[in-house]
Write a protein that holds these residues in place. Structure first.
Motif, PDB file in Angstrom:
ATOM      1  N   VAL A  93      12.072 -45.313  16.035  1.00  0.00           N
ATOM      2  CA  VAL A  93      11.935 -45.898  14.694  1.00  0.00           C
ATOM      3  C   VAL A  93      11.710 -44.758  13.702  1.00  0.00           C
ATOM      4  CG1 VAL A  93      10.982 -48.032  15.645  1.00  0.00           C
ATOM      5  CG2 VAL A  93       9.437 -46.240  14.864  1.00  0.00           C
ATOM      6  N   THR A  94      11.828 -45.058  12.432  1.00  0.00           N
ATOM      7  CA  THR A  94      11.696 -44.030  11.396  1.00  0.00           C
ATOM      8  C   THR A  94      10.381 -43.281  11.551  1.00  0.00           C
ATOM      9  OG1 THR A  94      13.019 -45.335   9.858  1.00  0.00           O
ATOM     10  CG2 THR A  94      11.663 -43.567   8.915  1.00  0.00           C
ATOM     11  N   GLY A  95      10.479 -41.956  11.621  1.00  0.00           N
ATOM     12  CA  GLY A  95       9.295 -41.133  11.779  1.00  0.00           C
ATOM     13  C   GLY A  95       8.772 -40.637  10.442  1.00  0.00           C
ATOM     14  N   TYR A  96       7.795 -39.717  10.517  1.00  0.00           N
ATOM     15  CA  TYR A  96       7.167 -39.209   9.287  1.00  0.00           C
ATOM     16  C   TYR A  96       6.662 -37.796   9.522  1.00  0.00           C
ATOM     17  CZ  TYR A  96       4.009 -38.831   5.284  1.00  0.00           C
ATOM     18  OH  TYR A  96       3.372 -38.405   4.142  1.00  0.00           O
ATOM     19  N   ASP A  97       6.793 -36.959   8.508  1.00  0.00           N
ATOM     20  CA  ASP A  97       6.298 -35.586   8.530  1.00  0.00           C
ATOM     21  C   ASP A  97       5.227 -35.452   7.456  1.00  0.00           C
ATOM     22  OD1 ASP A  97       5.828 -32.871   8.316  1.00  0.00           O
ATOM     23  OD2 ASP A  97       7.934 -32.296   8.439  1.00  0.00           O
ATOM     24  N   ALA A  98       3.953 -35.421   7.880  1.00  0.00           N
ATOM     25  CA  ALA A  98       2.846 -35.307   6.928  1.00  0.00           C
ATOM     26  C   ALA A  98       2.719 -33.904   6.363  1.00  0.00           C
ATOM     27  CB  ALA A  98       1.534 -35.717   7.604  1.00  0.00           C
ATOM     28  N   PRO A 105      10.584 -36.293  11.395  1.00  0.00           N
ATOM     29  CA  PRO A 105       9.532 -35.660  12.200  1.00  0.00           C
ATOM     30  C   PRO A 105      10.030 -34.503  13.059  1.00  0.00           C
ATOM     31  CG  PRO A 105      10.326 -37.575  13.353  1.00  0.00           C
ATOM     32  CD  PRO A 105      11.135 -37.491  12.065  1.00  0.00           C
ATOM     33  N   THR A 106      11.225 -33.965  12.758  1.00  0.00           N
ATOM     34  CA  THR A 106      11.797 -32.904  13.581  1.00  0.00           C
ATOM     35  C   THR A 106      10.862 -31.702  13.649  1.00  0.00           C
ATOM     36  OG1 THR A 106      14.040 -33.586  12.970  1.00  0.00           O
ATOM     37  CG2 THR A 106      13.785 -31.366  13.876  1.00  0.00           C
ATOM     38  N   PRO A 107      10.539 -31.227  14.856  1.00  0.00           N
ATOM     39  CA  PRO A 107       9.652 -30.069  14.977  1.00  0.00           C
ATOM     40  C   PRO A 107      10.399 -28.761  14.761  1.00  0.00           C
ATOM     41  CG  PRO A 107      10.304 -30.824  17.144  1.00  0.00           C
ATOM     42  CD  PRO A 107      10.925 -31.786  16.160  1.00  0.00           C
ATOM     43  N   LYS A 108       9.644 -27.669  14.562  1.00  0.00           N
ATOM     44  CA  LYS A 108      10.247 -26.348  14.621  1.00  0.00           C
ATOM     45  C   LYS A 108      10.785 -26.139  16.028  1.00  0.00           C
ATOM     46  CE  LYS A 108       6.961 -23.544  13.410  1.00  0.00           C
ATOM     47  NZ  LYS A 108       6.296 -22.288  12.993  1.00  0.00           N
ATOM     48  N   GLY A 122       7.796 -40.814  15.888  1.00  0.00           N
ATOM     49  CA  GLY A 122       7.325 -39.442  15.807  1.00  0.00           C
ATOM     50  C   GLY A 122       6.621 -39.196  14.480  1.00  0.00           C
ATOM     51  N   VAL A 123       5.415 -38.645  14.534  1.00  0.00           N
ATOM     52  CA  VAL A 123       4.648 -38.338  13.324  1.00  0.00           C
ATOM     53  C   VAL A 123       4.172 -36.884  13.410  1.00  0.00           C
ATOM     54  CG1 VAL A 123       2.653 -38.929  11.907  1.00  0.00           C
ATOM     55  CG2 VAL A 123       3.920 -40.737  13.094  1.00  0.00           C
ATOM     56  N   ARG A 124       4.641 -36.075  12.496  1.00  0.00           N
ATOM     57  CA  ARG A 124       4.318 -34.644  12.513  1.00  0.00           C
ATOM     58  C   ARG A 124       3.129 -34.362  11.599  1.00  0.00           C
ATOM     59  NH1 ARG A 124       7.534 -29.701   9.839  1.00  0.00           N
ATOM     60  NH2 ARG A 124       7.106 -28.057  11.364  1.00  0.00           N
ATOM     61  N   ILE A 125       2.042 -33.849  12.186  1.00  0.00           N
ATOM     62  CA  ILE A 125       0.858 -33.511  11.387  1.00  0.00           C
ATOM     63  C   ILE A 125       0.564 -32.027  11.401  1.00  0.00           C
ATOM     64  CG2 ILE A 125      -0.274 -35.765  11.670  1.00  0.00           C
ATOM     65  CD1 ILE A 125      -2.034 -34.327  13.842  1.00  0.00           C
TER      66      ILE A 125
END
Length: 402
Positions: A234-239, A246-249, A283-286
């Motif tokens: 589902v739609t992720g988020y990058d805080a 939410p794609t990581p490095k 995916g949620v990037r914090i």
């Protein structure tokens, strides 16, 4: 020297780090500190957020530096939690005013304290991320404590930049036979049956496509072949950057691994099998990773962590999986967790899980909160994972205790 702040009604004491100092970069990815000997410099790490971290212990005593240690009048100050987590004090802090305090009153209070609002915290009534116009870290700490004593304020605390350590996840999938935690046959030298009995669990359920697990971490790779399947993402988020990606490095694989352990597609002849393969993933990037002293550390702050937790709830996550922790209490983070427990799942509250920690000591914050499920580690022999347990990984041990 000790420094104090308030969180959840408790006075928290931090000590100045003897290992690190920090400064704002000069625009070229360099510290403002200059060595008088150009070929002898301390080890530096660019945290990619306008802050340069320097390792004091590697500065030669014979090298002449303008400042070898962090001073209280610096723009930034590296403090240390009881568990040794570095917590960088900046000129930012977080305030929640009481509900009956008007915006005009807030503006007047802020103006008299040389404070300006950076951002409204919309999920918490009358809350703001602010900064001191003086720009000094200790000034921000002192002013936050002054706000804490104001009868118009519910709480005020520094917006610490935290350097955290990410914490370490029976079908036809390629590598399922290596997953002793699902089904331990002794394949890695352990004791058969020391596992989570996944076959028995799967006879009852493999999860449900209506259940969303938020992986609150350093990002999740939505292109991964074991996750990028129908009815999974589902739609992720990058805080970190306030966007829906939410794609990581490229080097930040921890969140993707955690997502796979939770709910990777099963019976697709590839990858691994997730524990609940029918559930969806958000995916949620914090945070994001940097290398410091040969070790990967996360860079994040209290406001970003809270934002990621609240966005997960507001976007419909049922379970919040947090394989991280460290540092001292934060009322902002605790309030976000309480928000999840109060508002998630249409008022029933989210299931909120945290790692106990990997320091072979006492349970890390937020895992020590009493309204979350805290998960420690055992090994394939059924022992608590410690630095002396039979698995042979002597460089870490699971935290334990209340």
């Amino acid at each position: 020297m000790e420094f104090n702040y308030w969180s959840n009604g408790k006075k928290i004491t931090l000590k100045k780090s003897e290992t690190y100092r920090a400064s704002k970069e000069n625009g070229y990815g360099e510290s403002k500190y200059k060595s008088f000997t150009s070929n002898l410099k301390p080890k530096t790490t660019d945290l990619k957020n306008g802050i340069i971290l320097e390792t004091i212990s590697q500065v030669s005593k014979t090298t002449s530096f303008s400042r070898k240690t962090q001073r209280e009048d610096d723009d930034l100050l590296v403090l240390e939690a009881e568990d040794k987590t570095p917590m960088i004090l900046t000129n930012q802090f977080i305030i929640q005013f009481k509900p009956d305090v008007t915006r005009e009153e807030i503006n007047n209070i802020n103006e008299s304290n040389n404070v300006k609002i950076i951002e409204n915290i919309n999920w918490e009534e009358n809350s703001y991320l602010v900064e001191t116009t003086e720009g000094k870290a200790v000034s921000a700490l002192e002013i936050a404590n002054t706000y804490h004593e104001n009868d118009k304020v519910i709480y005020a605390q520094p917006n610490f930049v935290r350097l955290l350590k990410p914490m370490a996840a029976i079908s036809n999938d390629t590598y399922v036979n290596k997953q002793w935690a699902l089904n331990n046959t002794g394949q890695t030298g352990g004791i058969p049956g020391e596992d989570i009995h996944i076959s028995e669990a799967w006879k009852i359920t493999k999860g449900n496509k209506d259940i969303i697990i938020a992986i609150i971490d350093e990002g999740v790779d939505y292109k991964h072949e074991d996750l990028n399947v129908s009815d999974k993402l589902v739609t992720g988020y990058d805080a970190c950057y306030k966007r829906n990606d939410p794609t990581p490095k490229s080097a930040d694989a921890h969140g993707t691994a955690c997502a796979g352990i939770a709910a990777a597609k099963s019976n697709n002849n590839k990858g691994i099998a997730g524990v609940a393969p029918e559930c969806k993933i958000m995916g949620v990037r914090i945070a994001y990773g940097v290398i410091e002293g040969g070790e990967r550390l996360w860079v994040t702050d209290d406001a970003k962590i809270a934002d990621g937790i609240v966005k997960s709830v507001d976007r419909g996550a049922d379970v919040l999986s947090n394989s991280w922790g460290g540092g001292e209490d934060s009322q902002t983070i605790t309030n976000a967790i309480n928000y999840a427990k109060r508002n998630g799942r249409n008022g029933k509250g989210c299931v909120v899980c945290f790692a106990a920690g990997n320091d072979d000591g006492s349970v890390s914050y937020p895992g020590r909160l009493d309204n979350v499920i805290t998960v420690a580690a055992c090994n394939e022999y059924g022992e608590r994972k410690s630095k002396t347990s039979r698995d042979g990984e002597y460089f870490w041990g699971s935290n334990y205790g209340p």
